[in-house]
Design an enzyme around this catalytic site. Structure first.
Site, mmCIF file in Angstrom:
data_model
loop_
_atom_site.group_PDB
_atom_site.id
_atom_site.type_symbol
_atom_site.label_atom_id
_atom_site.label_comp_id
_atom_site.label_asym_id
_atom_site.label_seq_id
_atom_site.Cartn_x
_atom_site.Cartn_y
_atom_site.Cartn_z
ATOM 1 N N SER A 221 1.190 4.553 1.410
ATOM 2 C CA SER A 221 1.132 3.693 0.237
ATOM 3 C C SER A 221 2.190 2.595 0.213
ATOM 4 O O SER A 221 2.968 2.469 -0.727
ATOM 5 C CB SER A 221 1.231 4.543 -1.028
ATOM 6 O OG SER A 221 0.182 4.210 -1.865
ATOM 7 N N SER A 222 2.184 1.785 1.242
ATOM 8 C CA SER A 222 3.068 0.621 1.246
ATOM 9 C C SER A 222 2.714 -0.326 0.103
ATOM 10 O O SER A 222 3.592 -0.977 -0.472
ATOM 11 C CB SER A 222 2.989 -0.112 2.584
ATOM 12 O OG SER A 222 1.699 -0.645 2.802
ATOM 13 N N ASP B 225 -0.321 7.102 -6.432
ATOM 14 C CA ASP B 225 0.594 6.386 -5.535
ATOM 15 C C ASP B 225 1.654 5.623 -6.322
ATOM 16 O O ASP B 225 2.847 5.684 -6.021
ATOM 17 C CB ASP B 225 -0.176 5.401 -4.654
ATOM 18 C CG ASP B 225 -1.212 6.090 -3.793
ATOM 19 O OD1 ASP B 225 -1.202 7.342 -3.738
ATOM 20 O OD2 ASP B 225 -2.026 5.392 -3.182
HETATM 21 P P1 ADP Z 1 -1.190 1.421 2.344
HETATM 22 O O1 ADP Z 1 -1.957 2.669 2.582
HETATM 23 O O2 ADP Z 1 0.014 1.343 3.219
HETATM 24 O O3 ADP Z 1 -0.903 1.196 0.900
HETATM 25 P P2 ADP Z 1 -2.845 -0.859 1.923
HETATM 26 O O4 ADP Z 1 -3.899 -1.508 2.748
HETATM 27 O O5 ADP Z 1 -3.202 -0.359 0.588
HETATM 28 O O6 ADP Z 1 -2.152 0.251 2.821
HETATM 29 O O7 ADP Z 1 -1.681 -1.911 1.675
HETATM 30 C C1 ADP Z 1 -1.137 -2.629 2.750
HETATM 31 C C2 ADP Z 1 -0.959 -4.083 2.323
HETATM 32 O O8 ADP Z 1 0.224 -4.172 1.471
HETATM 33 C C3 ADP Z 1 -0.648 -4.986 3.493
HETATM 34 O O9 ADP Z 1 -1.837 -5.472 4.077
HETATM 35 C C4 ADP Z 1 0.157 -6.090 2.821
HETATM 36 O O10 ADP Z 1 -0.680 -7.006 2.169
HETATM 37 C C5 ADP Z 1 0.955 -5.329 1.769
HETATM 38 N N1 ADP Z 1 2.250 -4.905 2.336
HETATM 39 C C6 ADP Z 1 2.694 -3.649 2.527
HETATM 40 N N2 ADP Z 1 3.915 -3.621 3.072
HETATM 41 C C7 ADP Z 1 4.270 -4.907 3.248
HETATM 42 C C8 ADP Z 1 5.420 -5.562 3.791
HETATM 43 N N3 ADP Z 1 6.447 -4.860 4.292
HETATM 44 N N4 ADP Z 1 5.429 -6.903 3.801
HETATM 45 C C9 ADP Z 1 4.390 -7.605 3.314
HETATM 46 N N5 ADP Z 1 3.292 -7.061 2.799
HETATM 47 C C10 ADP Z 1 3.209 -5.734 2.762
HETATM 48 MG MG MG Z 2 -2.391 1.103 -0.578
#
Ligand code: ADP
Ligand code: MG
Length: 377
Positions: A122-123, A169
């Site tokens: 969950s980035s 999340d």
């Molecule tokens: P996750 O499961 O990691 O939440 P998502 O597809 O929901 O995956 O979210 C990822 C998106 O969040 C990336 O494509 C980007 O747009 C944004 N994101 C996450 N981390 C970063 C970062 N370190 N820098 C810039 N954008 C980010």
């Molecule tokens: Mg996500």
């Protein structure tokens, strides 16, 4: 990370701002329970998005992403949505605060992170929570309560990023505390912290880097099964069902629906059992429940896949205390509770065996349960 952000901020905007961070998350147990009114059991991790932010006395947001190496600039009206997808998370947070009557004015920001993107940690929630927390602190004297900050992140996903996610999340990212997991009741939204101090253990994620099912159809089918059984039992959700009730209607429902509901009923109880075990510091029981969850997800709920079952088998063979699929299934990570003295051997074995069988290496993430959204001074 802080140094790098500070340097870029100084170069781009001059001077300095205030630092904020928020975290990615794991979910120890409680899968496919959210839409059944059950419990989830997440915690924030030591992988974060960090931002340096300063109001700029305009109504324009200027933000630079170090990891993507892109700059975005946008206004705060609905029509001002930026084209870059990463910037839409930040724009969405601004808009959702404004929609709730909060204040957001222009600011300059530089951010970076080490939450792996798209790995199930969950980035995106970390990114939303970092900015939601910061804008609440900067422009709203922290008047927006923490639950609303989580909802602001969730609404951002729904309304600006096309992701129809639940609240877990963002909840975990906002509420996370070092050494604590949180049991969230997805029906009442009540939550409780439980101690997580696995001194002799580590949490290791093994990312299969595969994703099998496109679209949402298997997910929707699972939901429909659960709804059908709940309806047959005269209940709103399976939260209130038990195995005796399920057995009583077994002959009236399909075998498939029966096994789906069985998993959900058992999984609800497993979360409660894990909470009890943690209160006793009984990590063996925690681990055993994780294996049971994996078996349930694989055999009854049928959301596993060959690669994840393989990783689960390798964990068991290595003597790992607990291992299971984390997330919705059909790919992604396993989460493993591993004795410290076994960690290196397990990782080496899992990487070697998986690579030999599938032709690509899994990714390994060691995680520690840590603080969620915060201001760094
Ligand atoms: P996750 O499961 O990691 O939440 P998502 O597809 O929901 O995956 O979210 C990822 C998106 O969040 C990336 O494509 C980007 O747009 C944004 N994101 C996450 N981390 C970063 C970062 N370190 N820098 C810039 N954008 C980010
Ligand atoms: Mg996500």
């Amino acid at each position: 990370m802080k140094k790098e952000i500070s340097k870029v901020f100084e170069e781009r905007f001059g001077g300095s701002g205030v630092f904020y961070a928020s975290a990615g998350r794991i979910n120890l147990i409680g899968e496919h329970t959210d839409y059944n009114g059950g419990f989830v059991f997440p915690g924030a991790i030591d992988k974060v998005i960090m931002a340096e932010i300063r109001p700029n006395d305009t109504m324009t947001v200027r933000v630079f992403s170090i990891d993507i190496n892109e700059y975005a600039e946008f206004g705060l009206n609905e029509a001002d949505a930026p084209s870059q997808s990463w910037a839409r998370y930040i724009f969405g947070v601004c808009r959702e605060i404004l929609k709730r009557g909060g204040t957001v004015r222009g600011f300059d920001a530089v951010f970076a992170g080490n939450v792996p993107l798209g790995a199930g940690l969950s980035s995106s929630a970390a990114l939303e929570s970092c900015f939601a927390f910061a804008l609440n602190d900067m422009f709203n004297d922290n008047r927006i309560d923490k639950f609303e900050l989580a909802r602001i992140g969730q609404s951002t996903e729904h309304n600006y990023c096309g992701v129809n996610c639940g609240i877990m999340d963002q909840f975990a990212s906002v509420f996370g505390k070092e050494g604590k997991l949180m049991r969230l009741d997805c029906r009442s939204m009540e939550y409780e912290y439980f101690p997580f101090h696995p001194e002799d253990y580590e949490l290791v994620l093994v990312d299969s880097v595969v994703k099998h099912e496109l679209a949402d159809s298997p997910y929707n089918k699972r939901r429909e099964s659960c709804e059908r059984v709940a309806h047959r039992l005269g209940l709103e959700t399976l939260r209130d069902a038990d195995m005796a009730m399920l057995e009583a209607v077994k002959s009236d429902i399909t075998a498939e629906d029966y096994f789906r509901a069985k998993f959900v009923i058992e999984e609800k109880q497993r979360v409660l059992d894990v909470c009890d075990a943690l209160n006793r510091g009984d990590y063996d029981t925690v681990g055993r429940k994780m294996y049971e969850t994996h078996a349930g997800l694989s055999k009854d709920y049928e959301v596993s896949c060959e690669e994840l079952d393989f990783l689960n088998d390798v964990a068991r063979e290595c003597g790992v205390t607990g291992s299971r699929i984390m997330g919705g299934g059909f790919g992604g990570c396993t989460i493993n509770l591993v004795r410290k003295d076994l960690r290196d051997k397990f990782v080496e074995t899992a990487v070697a065996k998986f690579t030999e069988k599938y032709g690509h290496a899994p990714k390994i993430y060691d995680v520690v349960i840590s603080d969620g959204a915060r201001r760094l001074d």
